[in-house]
Design an enzyme around this catalytic site. Structure first.
Site: not given
Ligand code: PXP
Length: 243
Positions: A7, A10, A43, A45, A49, A70, A101, A151, A190-191
């Site tokens: 992903n 960032h 993603h 959004r 952002r 996403e 998310t 997912e 995630h994470g």
């Protein structure tokens, strides 16, 4: 071996901090691809952002690996998927004020809408993944909507401490078994980090993990290619352990 989706949101967050061109999101995606990532996840959004429409457009032209956008279930965003026809879309909940998310998509609570969206994506040759919490009700609802993948949200596992870690891992395992029983394929994300990935990578049901924050955080110190490489090494070892 479990495949890796990186992903790159960032990278775009850092660029948008100055609204300029640096760091170059497309170059970052290509470095991840060259380092062996199997997919690039972005993603898009509603509030734009980080990832911008132009990023998704360019990535759909230059990537040799899959692009996995996403997206929240909004008509404006779905129209972009219909036009660009990525390999897969991953439907996620979206809340404007969240930092990332937060929870999984409540598929059971909006089954009619998600069934129609899934059929529409399929009509455009796009596979559908649903980002859900590891709960039987949500897995069954995703299958009933015709999803190709789920997912599983690994955030609760990633945040767990002490004995809760095993409990969260068991929840992921049970949900993953149910995903296969309901004839979908199972991803997770995630994470996840180099420290907590290994037990997840040993779940035999998983096809793919999507990882962003930890790879980018480590890339600051060891470079992006190496940060992708360390995750791929863990996935590779896990596949050998399992064999
Ligand atoms: N998968 C989904 C569906 C996500 O929303 C995110 C966060 O954008 C990730 C994976 C990656 O999470 P992380 O950045 O914590 O690795």
């Amino acid at each position: 071996m479990i495949e890796l989706g990186v992903n790159i949101d960032h990278v775009a967050t850092l660029r948008e901090a100055r609204k300029g061109r640096n760091p170059d999101v497309i170059a970052a995606a290509k470095v991840c691809e060259l380092a062996g990532a199997h997919q690039i996840t972005v993603h898009l959004r509603e509030d734009r952002r980080h990832i911008q429409d132009r990023d998704v457009e360019l990535l759909s032209q230059v990537l040799q690996v899959r692009m996995n956008p996403e997206m929240g279930v909004s008509e404006e965003i779905l129209a972009i998927a219909r036009r660009l026809r990525p390999h897969t879309v991953c439907l996620v909940p979206e809340n404007r004020r969240e930092v990332t998310t937060e929870g999984g998509l409540n598929v059971a609570g909006q089954a009619d809408r998600l069934k129609a969206v899934t059929a529409d994506m399929h009509d455009h040759g796009i596979l559908v993944s649903m980002f859900i919490d590891p709960e039987a009700e949500q897995v069954e609802a995703s299958a009933a909507c015709g999803a190709d993948f789920v997912e599983l949200h690994t955030g609760a596992y990633a945040n767990a401490e002490g004995t809760d870690v095993e409990r969260e891992l068991d929840r992921l395992h049970e949900a993953a078994e149910l995903v296969l029983d309901t004839h979908m394929r199972c991803n997770a994300g995630h994470g996840l980090t180099i420290r907590n990935l290994r037990p997840v990578a040993l779940l035999p049901e998983l096809c793919e993990v999507n990882i962003g924050h930890d790879i980018m955080a480590r890339a600051l110190f060891i470079g992006l290619e190496a940060a992708v490489g360390e995750i791929l090494d863990i996935l590779h070892w896990a596949s050998e352990d399992e064999a």
